[in-house]
Design a protein around this motif. Structure first.
Motif, short mmCIF file in Angstrom:
data_model
loop_
_atom_site.label_atom_id
_atom_site.label_comp_id
_atom_site.label_asym_id
_atom_site.label_seq_id
_atom_site.Cartn_x
_atom_site.Cartn_y
_atom_site.Cartn_z
N SER A 72 -6.93 4.85 0.67
CA SER A 72 -6.61 3.46 1.01
C SER A 72 -5.66 3.36 2.20
N GLU B 74 2.30 1.78 -3.42
CA GLU B 74 1.26 2.30 -4.30
C GLU B 74 0.99 3.78 -4.00
N HIS C 160 0.84 -1.21 0.00
CA HIS C 160 0.00 0.00 0.00
C HIS C 160 0.87 1.26 0.00
N ALA D 64 -5.24 6.27 -3.47
CA ALA D 64 -4.13 5.77 -2.66
C ALA D 64 -4.14 6.41 -1.27
#
Length: 159
Positions: free
Chosen positions: A84, A57, A54, A81
């Motif tokens: 998230s 990303e 994560h 992103a």
């Protein structure tokens, strides 16, 4: 000698029985305990790997979506992103990002690297600490700095 139900039992025989019983208990209990701790360790390693994915990303989306020449799709990927991060990042990382984000929204700071680099560095340190199995040995004076793609340029020097 020890007397048990009218029979005499040698101390060595009793010790052997006790030793055998203890060994049986240890053999019965050790595999489940080992399994539990191995599963816990594997789960922590998987979770750290997921966080790192994560974070990578996020950094990729940040690089694509925060430059001057980004398009709407890149901005949306960056927004996705960031949102998230709330699924995997602990509060310390989210707070550090919010401090960075809020601190760079002013145009005077956003365009002056000397003002936003310390905010970015603090955010990176907290994120690195979260995804490393052992705390990284970062030099506190080191300044993290993202590198952005150069702006699109046209070649006006055609021969």
């Amino acid at each position: 000698m020890i007397e048990l139900k009218g029979e005499v039992m040698e101390g060595t025989v009793l010790a052997a029985i006790i030793t055998g019983a203890v060994a049986l208990v240890v053999v019965s209990v050790t595999p489940p305990i080992t399994y539990y701790f191995n599963k816990k360790h594997d789960h922590e390693a998987d979770w750290r790997k997921k966080k790192l994915e994560h974070y990578i990303e996020f950094i990729s989306a940040f690089s694509r979506g925060s430059g001057q020449n980004c398009d709407v799709a890149e901005q949306q990927q960056f927004t996705d992103a960031v949102n998230s991060l709330e699924l995997v990042a602990p509060p310390e990382v989210l707070i550090a990002f919010k401090i960075f984000w809020d601190g760079t929204q002013d145009d005077d700071i956003g365009h002056d690297p000397h003002k936003w680099r310390p905010l970015w560095s603090s955010f990176m340190r907290v994120m690195r600490k979260d995804c490393h199995p052992k705390p990284p040995k970062d030099n506190p004076e080191f300044i993290f700095e993202p590198i952005f793609r150069p702006p699109n340029r046209t070649n006006n020097n055609k021969n």
